[in-house]
Design an enzyme around this catalytic site. Structure first.
Site, PDB file in Angstrom:
ATOM      1  N   GLY A   7       0.819  -1.203   0.000  1.00  0.00           N
ATOM      2  CA  GLY A   7       0.000   0.000   0.000  1.00  0.00           C
ATOM      3  C   GLY A   7       0.852   1.251   0.000  1.00  0.00           C
ATOM      4  N   GLY A  12       2.303   3.346   5.107  1.00  0.00           N
ATOM      5  CA  GLY A  12       3.182   2.746   4.118  1.00  0.00           C
ATOM      6  C   GLY A  12       3.762   3.774   3.170  1.00  0.00           C
ATOM      7  CG  ASN A 103      -2.561   0.333  16.029  1.00  0.00           C
ATOM      8  OD1 ASN A 103      -1.402   0.580  16.329  1.00  0.00           O
ATOM      9  ND2 ASN A 103      -3.353   1.234  15.463  1.00  0.00           N
ATOM     10  CE  LYS A 186       0.874   2.362  17.886  1.00  0.00           C
ATOM     11  NZ  LYS A 186       1.431   2.326  16.513  1.00  0.00           N
ATOM     12  CD  GLU A 268      -7.302  -0.848  12.497  1.00  0.00           C
ATOM     13  OE1 GLU A 268      -6.544  -1.512  11.780  1.00  0.00           O
ATOM     14  OE2 GLU A 268      -6.902   0.059  13.264  1.00  0.00           O
TER      15      GLU A 268
END
Length: 314
Positions: A7, A12, A103, A186, A268
């Site tokens: 991507g 990216g 993530n 994270k 997400e």
């Protein structure tokens, strides 16, 4: 070293552009429409650390992949991972290393199952970037760190070459001997910010102004407890740093998941909140995380009903 970036979106595109500008052998694996746009307008990065305009960056589509790549950087959204894997699988050879920048942790299980753990490094990035309506990459802060390392904490033979390829390319490349700990930390932070800003439909500064910092800290405590039960409890210094971020008056920080909800986009939620809840131990009752997840799933259910083509039911 041949580098394939999956991507050319915000993440990216940013790291790939920096690598390309530094003279690395980079190719972007993109869909035909994005390939046409990049051929026409180039890859543009707007950043206080230095703008880039790369004319006709090297791109390739899945049907034209020929041979393996040494390093494959994966930066798609978690809900696009299955499709991304199918697109780059032909580029994975016996000496390839995959560094995902997603993530959460579920993607490592998926990638390990498909390619084997020895081919998959852990990875994460600290950056605030977005893709503008005209396809430019907007880098909005000074942060631009890419961390990576072997999942097993053992040093692979490919480590020096990867470090050399990623270093000195206009961003902070950090080799970690404990990348899973960093990824879990994270995840705790992202889940806290996503849970809070999705529930409140507001930035962290707005939540502080509403006197609701205790709700945010409650989310942080729940997420931290789950991580600790998995053997990756956030380190005290990290928790203090995150608490400061979460309670800063006027902070504009808002999770991308909350912004996705605002614009009616997929989220997400399953990967950031749902998967974390799926790792709850016996006796744990993370009611705030559970409420935040229910909020996101309710939004998704409504979107699937009202816009089935854009939001297929899960």
């Amino acid at each position: 070293m041949r580098i394939l970036v999956i991507g050319a979106g915000a993440l990216g595109g940013y790291f790939g552009a920096r690598l390309l500008a530094a003279g690395r052998n980079v190719t972007f694996l993109v869909r035909p429409k994005r390939a046409e746009a990049l051929a026409k307008s180039g890859l543009v990065v707007k950043s206080k650390l230095g703008d880039l305009h790369l004319v006709s960056p090297p791109t390739i589509t899945t049907d034209r992949l020929n041979g393996s790549y040494d390093l494959i950087i994966v930066s798609c959204k978690a809900y696009d991972l299955d499709g991304a894997i199918e697109s780059f699988a032909p580029a994975v050879g016996k000496n390839s290393v995959i560094i995902p920048l997603l993530n959460g942790m579920r993607h490592l299980d998926v990638l390990n199952a498909r390619f084997g753990e020895k081919y998959v490094f852990g990875g994460q990035c600290a950056i605030s970037a977005a893709l503008s309506a005209n396809g430019e990459i907007l880098h909005m802060t000074d942060l631009n760190t890419l961390s990576f390392g072997e999942q097993s904490r053992t040093r692979s033979e490919r480590r020096p070459e990867i470090v050399g390829a990623l270093s000195g390319a206009g961003f902070d490349a950090e080799l970690s001997d404990d990348i899973l700990q960093g990824m879990w930390e994270k995840w705790v932070m992202i889940a806290t910010i996503a849970g809070a800003t999705c529930l409140m439909r507001a930035s962290m500064g707005d939540i502080v102004a509403a006197g609701a910092s205790d709700v945010v800290i409650g989310l942080l405590d729940e997420a931290s407890a789950i991580a600790a039960r998995q053997g990756f409890g956030p380190r005290p210094a990290y928790i203090e740093r995150v608490r400061s971020i979460l309670t800063t008056p006027g902070s504009p920080v808002m999770a991308s998941m909350a912004r996705d909800i605002e614009r009616g986009a997929p989220t997400e939620g399953d990967h950031i909140l749902g998967d974390l809840l799926g790792r709850v131990g016996a006796g744990e009752v993370p009611i705030l995380l559970r409420t935040a997840y229910a909020h996101v799933k309710s939004y998704e259910a409504r979107q699937a009903r009202e816009h089935p083509r854009l939001h297929p039911a899960k």
